[in-house]
Design a protein around this motif. Structure first.
Motif, mmCIF file in Angstrom:
data_model
loop_
_atom_site.group_PDB
_atom_site.id
_atom_site.type_symbol
_atom_site.label_atom_id
_atom_site.label_comp_id
_atom_site.label_asym_id
_atom_site.label_seq_id
_atom_site.Cartn_x
_atom_site.Cartn_y
_atom_site.Cartn_z
ATOM 1 N N ALA A 57 0.797 -1.228 0.000
ATOM 2 C CA ALA A 57 0.000 0.000 0.000
ATOM 3 C C ALA A 57 0.833 1.283 0.000
ATOM 4 C CB ALA A 57 -0.962 0.001 1.181
ATOM 5 N N HIS A 58 2.016 1.259 0.625
ATOM 6 C CA HIS A 58 2.756 2.519 0.771
ATOM 7 C C HIS A 58 3.982 2.627 -0.112
ATOM 8 C CE1 HIS A 58 0.472 1.870 4.561
ATOM 9 N NE2 HIS A 58 0.065 3.064 4.199
ATOM 10 N N LEU A 59 4.199 1.650 -0.960
ATOM 11 C CA LEU A 59 5.435 1.654 -1.737
ATOM 12 C C LEU A 59 5.363 2.608 -2.929
ATOM 13 C CD1 LEU A 59 8.199 0.429 -1.671
ATOM 14 C CD2 LEU A 59 7.392 -1.397 -3.164
ATOM 15 N N GLU A 60 4.207 2.658 -3.575
ATOM 16 C CA GLU A 60 4.075 3.508 -4.757
ATOM 17 C C GLU A 60 4.347 4.967 -4.396
ATOM 18 O OE1 GLU A 60 0.361 3.062 -6.810
ATOM 19 O OE2 GLU A 60 0.822 4.648 -8.253
ATOM 20 N N GLN A 61 3.736 5.429 -3.290
ATOM 21 C CA GLN A 61 3.966 6.829 -2.905
ATOM 22 C C GLN A 61 5.406 7.059 -2.447
ATOM 23 O OE1 GLN A 61 0.634 6.177 -0.224
ATOM 24 N NE2 GLN A 61 1.638 7.417 1.332
ATOM 25 N N PHE A 62 6.024 6.019 -1.884
ATOM 26 C CA PHE A 62 7.434 6.124 -1.503
ATOM 27 C C PHE A 62 8.313 6.277 -2.753
ATOM 28 C CE2 PHE A 62 11.596 4.286 -0.372
ATOM 29 C CZ PHE A 62 11.928 5.117 0.701
ATOM 30 N N LEU A 63 8.029 5.511 -3.793
ATOM 31 C CA LEU A 63 8.792 5.629 -5.044
ATOM 32 C C LEU A 63 8.617 7.027 -5.639
ATOM 33 C CD1 LEU A 63 8.161 2.239 -6.955
ATOM 34 C CD2 LEU A 63 10.016 2.827 -5.388
ATOM 35 N N GLU A 64 7.393 7.529 -5.608
ATOM 36 C CA GLU A 64 7.134 8.879 -6.128
ATOM 37 C C GLU A 64 7.944 9.915 -5.346
ATOM 38 O OE1 GLU A 64 5.551 9.905 -8.705
ATOM 39 O OE2 GLU A 64 3.930 8.495 -9.197
ATOM 40 N N THR B 108 14.168 10.620 -6.985
ATOM 41 C CA THR B 108 15.514 11.111 -7.304
ATOM 42 C C THR B 108 16.568 10.208 -6.674
ATOM 43 O OG1 THR B 108 14.530 13.300 -7.157
ATOM 44 C CG2 THR B 108 16.933 13.191 -7.335
ATOM 45 N N ARG B 109 16.372 9.944 -5.376
ATOM 46 C CA ARG B 109 17.313 9.079 -4.675
ATOM 47 C C ARG B 109 17.305 7.656 -5.225
ATOM 48 N NH1 ARG B 109 15.846 7.489 1.445
ATOM 49 N NH2 ARG B 109 17.544 6.063 1.917
ATOM 50 N N LEU B 110 16.134 7.197 -5.659
ATOM 51 C CA LEU B 110 16.018 5.813 -6.130
ATOM 52 C C LEU B 110 16.259 5.678 -7.633
ATOM 53 C CD1 LEU B 110 12.861 4.696 -4.078
ATOM 54 C CD2 LEU B 110 15.269 4.298 -3.527
ATOM 55 N N ALA B 111 16.631 6.776 -8.283
ATOM 56 C CA ALA B 111 16.870 6.730 -9.733
ATOM 57 C C ALA B 111 17.857 5.609 -10.052
ATOM 58 C CB ALA B 111 17.421 8.068 -10.208
ATOM 59 N N CYS B 112 17.526 4.804 -11.054
ATOM 60 C CA CYS B 112 18.387 3.660 -11.381
ATOM 61 C C CYS B 112 18.218 3.305 -12.842
ATOM 62 C CB CYS B 112 18.032 2.469 -10.490
ATOM 63 S SG CYS B 112 16.323 1.957 -10.661
ATOM 64 N N ASP B 113 19.121 2.461 -13.337
ATOM 65 C CA ASP B 113 19.084 2.069 -14.746
ATOM 66 C C ASP B 113 18.360 0.753 -14.956
ATOM 67 O OD1 ASP B 113 20.920 4.204 -15.981
ATOM 68 O OD2 ASP B 113 21.988 3.530 -14.183
ATOM 69 N N ARG C 96 7.090 2.508 -14.424
ATOM 70 C CA ARG C 96 6.350 3.752 -14.631
ATOM 71 C C ARG C 96 7.006 4.929 -13.914
ATOM 72 N NH1 ARG C 96 2.012 5.235 -12.175
ATOM 73 N NH2 ARG C 96 2.194 3.402 -10.867
ATOM 74 N N ILE C 97 7.381 4.736 -12.644
ATOM 75 C CA ILE C 97 7.852 5.860 -11.841
ATOM 76 C C ILE C 97 9.352 6.071 -11.989
ATOM 77 C CG2 ILE C 97 8.008 6.795 -9.483
ATOM 78 C CD1 ILE C 97 5.453 5.074 -8.889
ATOM 79 N N LEU C 98 10.119 4.980 -11.985
ATOM 80 C CA LEU C 98 11.578 5.128 -12.078
ATOM 81 C C LEU C 98 12.070 5.005 -13.518
ATOM 82 C CD1 LEU C 98 12.704 3.041 -8.953
ATOM 83 C CD2 LEU C 98 12.155 5.481 -9.080
ATOM 84 N N GLY C 99 11.202 4.596 -14.424
ATOM 85 C CA GLY C 99 11.598 4.455 -15.825
ATOM 86 C C GLY C 99 12.656 3.390 -16.033
#
Ligand code: BES
Ligand code: MN
Ligand code: MN
Length: 463
Positions: free
Chosen positions: A164-171, A175-180, A414-417
């Protein structure tokens, strides 16, 4: 390209450390981190702390992020520098409830090895598969003092209750979680010795349906026949969800379903699979489902409607003549691209209200949902995954689909691309979510070697 192999320095370290790496997993498995139960809130916190300590000990910078539910653990290692790619490893430290406890051969939270398998709740789903990645990182850092790529480890504690809370955490933290790329081990291999890369996951819409009749339970002789029975009404509502052939009969349900590409269906048909073996594995004498599809297509490419639980009236010993006041069903829909969980929930609600007979009222509650996912299966992380699995298991992986759901996979894209590689080390019959859950000892250690090799192969594939 030459045939892939496990780097010798890492292979040697992994064999030397095998016993300790298994003992540490056992300590992790002893924590009853059942996310669904409030009495286990502190155990979930302890499991988060265990993961954080394990990451800190091997050299990652670690934080524990509180959420309104269970905490999220983030570990970071940026030593490869800004020009190197960043790989995010995702897993979940929460587990399903262990009940029914009496059906476990050895206690759920006392890990035990029998016949080359580690038995414990969470052994395969997902503590064992999360921890093997942490040990793979340790192998690199211990042997070479460095990693070939930057790494983020993200471990959550609410996967088994819908994330339930992971999607908003990713949003919030994108920036910090940006990855390839993202790698996840939370799935199974097609068969022992056959490493597998997943090409799809189903999504989920999970609803609770409550039917209410009279103000209280009634004598079934004094009132039965004149007062509408909520258990019978619910049975009718549930039965109306399929037609006689096994297709889902909710209007609009299939409208947004995209057929799987012919190439993917052809790959699935090429996999050695037989219905009799599945019947034997689960202990049934016939299979059933939507007409016109093979069993693997039904499991991997078609949506479903299933009752997960039913409650009404008297269920104790012997007979009690009673007309229940209430009935309840937990109903889940597995979804395929492009079905949307909210849209499906709305269609179900409309259908249920439409077919509910007069004399009872119905309430439909949306418990959780997740989007379906289909992989692109190209690019460096997929190529690296194929080579790492071949190196560790001695043969190239097969491409499989999956009937289960990992709601966050679509969110990563979707969020981190970032593309997602799903390489699982479970096996058919592993009893995930059931008594006597196990991971094979061989696959735990093979998984460590594959995950360690993946880092080198990913760096090489990116160039
Ligand atoms: N690891 C599973 C999902 C899975 C199962 C992937 C089998 C591949 C093979 C995950 O922990 C799980 O159980 N997911 C739930 C999601 C639900 C709670 C939203 C599921 O599929 O029921
Ligand atoms: Mn899982
Ligand atoms: Mn699970």
């Amino acid at each position: 390209m030459t045939a892939p192999t496990i780097p010798a320095d890492l292979a040697q370290w992994c064999s030397a450390q095998a016993v300790r790496m298994q003992d540490e997993l056992f300590d992790f498995l002893r924590i009853p981190s059942v996310s669904a139960r409030t009495e286990h809130v502190s155990d979930c916190a302890a499991a988060a702390q265990f993961v954080a300590d394990a990451l800190t000990r091997i050299g990652l910078t670690t934080t524990i992020e509180p959420t309104p539910g269970h905490p999220i653990v983030v570990g970071e290692w940026r030593g490869a520098g800004p020009d190197a790619p960043t790989l995010l490893v995702y897993g979940h430290y929460d587990v399903q409830p262990a009940e029914p406890l009496e059906l476990w051969t050895s206690p759920a939270f006392e890990p035990t090895v029998r016949d080359g398998r580690i038995y414990a709740r969470g052994s395969v789903d997902d503590k064992g598969q999360l921890y093997l990645h942490i040990k793979a990182l340790e192998a690199h850092l211990a042997v070479r003092g460095t990693l070939p790529v930057n790494v983020i480890v993200l471990a959550e504690g609410e996967e088994e209750v819908g994330s339930a809370h992971l999607e908003q955490f990713l949003e919030r933290e994108k920036t910090r979680l940006a990855c390839d790329a993202v790698v996840i081990s939370d799935s199974t291999m097609f068969a022992p010795g056959i490493p597998s890369i997943l090409s799809s996951l189903r999504g989920m819409a999970y609803l609770e349906i409550t039917v209410r009749g009279a103000a209280g339970d009634l004598h079934s002789g004094m009132y039965g026949g004149a007062v509408v029975n909520p258990a019978m009404a619910l049975a009718r509502i549930l039965a109306s969800m399929h037609d006689a052939d096994g297709r889902i009969a909710i209007p609009g349900f299939y409208d947004t379903v995209q057929p799987f590409p012919d190439a993917v269906r052809a790959q699935m048909r090429a996999l050695p699979f037989n219905d009799a073996q599945l019947m034997h594995e689960v202990g049934v004498t016939a299979l059933g489902g939507e007409p016109g599809y093979t069993t693997l297509e039904r499991l991997w490419t078609r949506p479903t409607c299933e009752v997960n639980g039913l409650l009404s009236g008297y269920t104790g010993e012997g007979a009690k003549t009673v007309l229940p006041a209430v009935s309840m069903a937990k109903v889940s829909f597995r979804l395929v691209p492009d079905q949307h969980p909210d849209a499906i929930a709305a269609l179900v609600r409309a259908h249920v209200e439409q077919v509910t007979p007069p004399g009872v009222t119905v309430h439909v509650e949306n418990l959780h949902g997740g989007r379906p996912w289909r992989a692109d299966l190209t690019g460096p992380i997929i190529e690296a995954g194929k080579r790492a699995l071949e190196a560790a298991f001695g043969r190239a992986p097969v491409i499989t689909g999956e009937g289960g759901s990992i709601p966050v996979v679509g969110d990563f894209e979707r969020i981190l691309g970032a593309p997602v590689l799903l390489m699982g080390f479970g096996l058919p019959g592993e009893n995930a979510h059931a008594p006597d859950e196990w991971i094979s000892v061989e696959n735990y250690h093979g998984g460590i070697r594959a995950a360690a090799t993946l880092l080198d192969e990913y760096r090489a594939a990116v160039g």
